[in-house]
Design a protein around this motif. Structure first.
Motif, mmCIF file in Angstrom:
data_model
loop_
_atom_site.group_PDB
_atom_site.id
_atom_site.type_symbol
_atom_site.label_atom_id
_atom_site.label_comp_id
_atom_site.label_asym_id
_atom_site.label_seq_id
_atom_site.Cartn_x
_atom_site.Cartn_y
_atom_site.Cartn_z
ATOM 1 N N PRO A 110 -43.405 12.444 38.559
ATOM 2 C CA PRO A 110 -42.785 13.689 38.991
ATOM 3 C C PRO A 110 -43.771 14.849 39.102
ATOM 4 N N ALA A 111 -44.671 14.982 38.101
ATOM 5 C CA ALA A 111 -45.601 16.096 38.105
ATOM 6 C C ALA A 111 -46.547 16.024 39.296
ATOM 7 N N GLU A 112 -46.911 14.817 39.695
ATOM 8 C CA GLU A 112 -47.848 14.672 40.805
ATOM 9 C C GLU A 112 -47.186 14.925 42.142
ATOM 10 N N ASP A 113 -45.927 14.552 42.281
ATOM 11 C CA ASP A 113 -45.297 14.540 43.596
ATOM 12 C C ASP A 113 -44.188 15.565 43.767
ATOM 13 N N GLY A 114 -43.905 16.342 42.762
ATOM 14 C CA GLY A 114 -42.860 17.344 42.904
ATOM 15 C C GLY A 114 -41.466 16.760 42.927
ATOM 16 N N ALA A 115 -41.306 15.561 42.408
ATOM 17 C CA ALA A 115 -39.982 14.924 42.376
ATOM 18 C C ALA A 115 -39.134 15.567 41.286
ATOM 19 N N PRO A 116 -37.808 15.387 41.341
ATOM 20 C CA PRO A 116 -36.937 15.941 40.295
ATOM 21 C C PRO A 116 -37.303 15.388 38.924
ATOM 22 N N ALA A 117 -37.058 16.180 37.878
ATOM 23 C CA ALA A 117 -37.353 15.729 36.518
ATOM 24 C C ALA A 117 -36.490 14.535 36.145
ATOM 25 N N GLU A 118 -35.286 14.462 36.707
ATOM 26 C CA GLU A 118 -34.398 13.323 36.494
ATOM 27 C C GLU A 118 -34.006 12.761 37.846
ATOM 28 N N SER A 119 -34.057 11.455 37.966
ATOM 29 C CA SER A 119 -33.683 10.834 39.242
ATOM 30 C C SER A 119 -32.499 9.887 39.040
ATOM 31 N N GLY A 133 -33.288 14.440 45.662
ATOM 32 C CA GLY A 133 -32.910 15.831 45.455
ATOM 33 C C GLY A 133 -33.032 16.672 46.719
ATOM 34 N N PRO A 134 -32.605 17.928 46.653
ATOM 35 C CA PRO A 134 -32.616 18.817 47.827
ATOM 36 C C PRO A 134 -34.005 19.015 48.424
ATOM 37 N N GLU A 135 -35.037 19.192 47.571
ATOM 38 C CA GLU A 135 -36.387 19.416 48.097
ATOM 39 C C GLU A 135 -36.904 18.187 48.829
ATOM 40 N N GLY A 136 -36.643 17.018 48.249
ATOM 41 C CA GLY A 136 -37.072 15.792 48.905
ATOM 42 C C GLY A 136 -36.327 15.574 50.209
ATOM 43 N N ALA A 137 -35.035 15.894 50.214
ATOM 44 C CA ALA A 137 -34.235 15.727 51.421
ATOM 45 C C ALA A 137 -34.757 16.605 52.552
ATOM 46 N N ALA A 138 -35.235 17.796 52.205
ATOM 47 C CA ALA A 138 -35.754 18.720 53.217
ATOM 48 C C ALA A 138 -36.967 18.141 53.938
ATOM 49 N N LYS A 139 -37.671 17.215 53.296
ATOM 50 C CA LYS A 139 -38.846 16.579 53.908
ATOM 51 C C LYS A 139 -38.482 15.298 54.654
ATOM 52 N N ASN A 140 -37.208 14.923 54.588
ATOM 53 C CA ASN A 140 -36.756 13.677 55.214
ATOM 54 C C ASN A 140 -35.550 13.907 56.116
ATOM 55 N N ASP A 141 -35.612 14.967 56.909
ATOM 56 C CA ASP A 141 -34.532 15.268 57.865
ATOM 57 C C ASP A 141 -33.175 15.389 57.183
ATOM 58 N N LYS A 143 -32.091 13.825 54.596
ATOM 59 C CA LYS A 143 -31.649 12.596 53.931
ATOM 60 C C LYS A 143 -32.224 12.551 52.513
ATOM 61 N N ARG A 144 -31.353 12.462 51.499
ATOM 62 C CA ARG A 144 -31.831 12.567 50.128
ATOM 63 C C ARG A 144 -31.965 11.234 49.393
ATOM 64 N N TRP A 145 -31.685 10.131 50.081
ATOM 65 C CA TRP A 145 -31.832 8.822 49.445
ATOM 66 C C TRP A 145 -32.988 8.050 50.076
ATOM 67 N N LEU A 146 -33.905 7.546 49.242
ATOM 68 C CA LEU A 146 -35.000 6.699 49.689
ATOM 69 C C LEU A 146 -34.711 5.258 49.283
ATOM 70 N N LYS A 147 -34.820 4.348 50.232
ATOM 71 C CA LYS A 147 -34.572 2.928 49.974
ATOM 72 C C LYS A 147 -35.893 2.187 49.822
ATOM 73 N N LEU A 148 -36.008 1.381 48.774
ATOM 74 C CA LEU A 148 -37.172 0.531 48.566
ATOM 75 C C LEU A 148 -36.711 -0.881 48.295
ATOM 76 N N ASP A 149 -37.063 -1.810 49.188
ATOM 77 C CA ASP A 149 -36.746 -3.219 48.991
ATOM 78 C C ASP A 149 -37.937 -3.869 48.310
ATOM 79 N N THR A 295 -29.906 7.873 54.221
ATOM 80 C CA THR A 295 -30.921 7.011 53.614
ATOM 81 C C THR A 295 -32.146 6.851 54.512
ATOM 82 N N VAL A 296 -33.330 6.926 53.883
ATOM 83 C CA VAL A 296 -34.601 6.685 54.560
ATOM 84 C C VAL A 296 -35.230 5.448 53.943
ATOM 85 N N ASP A 297 -35.669 4.503 54.777
ATOM 86 C CA ASP A 297 -36.334 3.303 54.289
ATOM 87 C C ASP A 297 -37.778 3.671 53.958
ATOM 88 N N LEU A 298 -38.126 3.637 52.668
ATOM 89 C CA LEU A 298 -39.439 4.081 52.227
ATOM 90 C C LEU A 298 -40.560 3.221 52.792
#
Length: 316
Positions: A110-119, A133-141, A143-149, A295-298
Motif C-alpha cells: 500500500p505505501a508504495e502504490d497508494g492503495a487503500p490501507a484495507e482492501s 477504492g475511489p482513487e484506484g477507480a479514477a485511474k481505471n475509467d 472501474k474499482r475492481w481489478l481481476k487477477l487470474d 472490473t478491469v482484468d489486471l
C-alpha cells in the motif's frame, strides 16, 4: 506501480501457486468433480503415537464442512534487502467450490502504490477481484475492481507448462482449503502428535509434519498423468523459487475440525509463513463476482503497459 512491487507480486504468485497447488493432494475425480482436491485415504503409516483413524476423521469432517470463517496472516520475505511484507486478512471461505470473501490489510504494497490501507478481495476459483477504492477507480475509467487470474498469471510469469496449468486449473490453485492441508499432513513421512494444547481457550491436538517438494509432487494424484518432461519443468520452477520444504503445524479441536493451521515454506529469499485460524464451520459462503462493467482484468492491463514500456515483465 514500482518494479520492486512487480517482482514481489511475481514471487508471491509463484509461492502461493506451488504451496496450494503442488502441496495439495489430488483426489480421485468422479463425475468430473474432485472431492476438495484432496486424497480421501492415505496408505502411509504415520509415526508412533499418531492415530490414522484420527487423522482420517479430521480430514473427512473438514472436507464435508465445505466452508468456514477465518483469519490469516501471511509473511513474505523482503526482496533485495527490502522490507518483509506482512498481509492480514479475515472473512469467509468455501472449498467446494473454491470461494473467498475477505478484508485484507498489509505493510509494504500500500505505501508504495497508494492503495487503500484495507482492501476487499473476492476469490472465485483461480480468479481474485480486488476493490482498489475511489482513487484506484479514477485511474481505471471509474472501474474499482481489478481481476487477477492466478493460473493465467503463473503462465505469463514463465510457468506455462502442463504441470502448472493442471495445478492451477479446476479452482484448486490459490485456496487455503483446510481439507487440503489435512490431506497434506497425512502424507508427511514424519507426522507426529506434539500433544494437547490450548487454542483460543479450547483444548486442541497439535500435529506437526514436513514434506519436501518432491514428496509433495508424489502425493499429488492430479499429477499422475504428467509426462517426465512436464514433471521436470515443474521441479525446475520449484527450484527457481528456491523452495526447499514445507513445514506444517495443525491444531485439531475436540470436534475433529482444525482450529489453527501454520505452514512455513523455505526459499532462497527467506521463509514464507502462513498462519490461519478457523471457526464457524459450515458458515454461509455466498460469494459473487463484481459486475463485469466495474472490473478491469489486471493481466490484460499489464500486457498493454508492457507494450508501452511502462512496467517490467512478470518474470523479471
Amino acid at each position: 506501480m514500482h518494479k520492486s512491487t512487480w517482482k514481489r507480486l511475481s514471487v508471491s504468485v509463484t509461492a502461493v501457486a506451488l504451496l496450494a497447488g503442488v502441496a495439495a493432494c489430488g483426489g480421485d475425480e468422479k463425475g468430473g468433480k474432485a472431492a476438495s482436491g484432496a486424497a480421501a485415504k492415505s496408505d502411509r503409516k504415520p509415526a508412533a503415537g499418531v492415530s490414522v483413524e484420527a487423522l482420517n476423521t479430521a480430514f473427512e469432517k473438514t472436507r464435508s464442512a465445505k466452508s468456514a470463517k477465518f483469519t490469516m496472516t501471511m509473511k513474505l520475505p523482503g526482496l533485495e534487502g527490502g522490507t518483509p511484507l506482512t498481509l492480514r486478512s479475515s472473512g469467509v471461505m468455501g472449498w467446494d467450490p473454491t470461494v473467498v470473501d475477505q478484508r485484507m490489510t498489509g505493510a509494504g504494497l500500500p505505501a508504495e502504490d497508494g492503495a487503500p490501507a484495507e482492501s476487499h478481495t473476492i476469490t472465485i476459483g483461480t480468479a481474485t477481484y480486488t476493490d482498489v477504492g475511489p482513487e484506484g477507480a479514477a485511474k481505471n475509467d471509474g472501474k474499482r475492481w481489478l481481476k487477477l487470474d492466478l493460473a493465467a498469471m503463473a503462465k505469463e510469469s514463465g510457468g506455462g507448462s502442463k504441470a502448472i496449468e493442471q495445478l492451477m486449473g479446476g479452482g484448486q490453485g490459490q485456496s487455503q482449503d483446510p481439507a487440503k492441508q489435512m490431506a497434506l499432513l497425512k502424507e508427511s513421512p514424519d507426522v507426529k502428535l506434539v500433544g494437547e494444547e490450548t487454542v483460543d481457550g479450547k483444548k486442541a491436538r497439535h500435529y506437526k509434519g514436513t514434506l519436501s517438494p518432491d514428496e509433495a509432487m508424489k502425493s499429488n494424484k492430479s499429477l499422475d498423468g504428467l509426462g517426465e518432461k512436464d514433471r521436470q519443468e515443474l521441479l525446475d520452477t520449484i527450484k527457481e523459487a528456491g523452495i526447499t520444504k514445507y513445514d506444517m503445524d495443525v491444531w485439531v479441536g475436540s470436534d475433529d475440525l482444525p482450529v489453527k493451521l501454520v505452514m512455513n515454506m523455505d526459499t532462497t529469499k527467506g521463509r514464507m509463513e502462513i498462519t490461519q485460524s478457523l471457526s464457524d464451520y459450515g458458515a454461509k459462503a455466498d460469494v459473487q463476482a463484481p459486475p463485469a462493467d466495474q472490473t478491469v482484468d489486471l493481466l490484460e492491463k499489464i500486457k498493454k503497459m508492457k507494450e508501452t514500456g511502462d512496467t517490467p515483465s512478470l518474470a523479471s
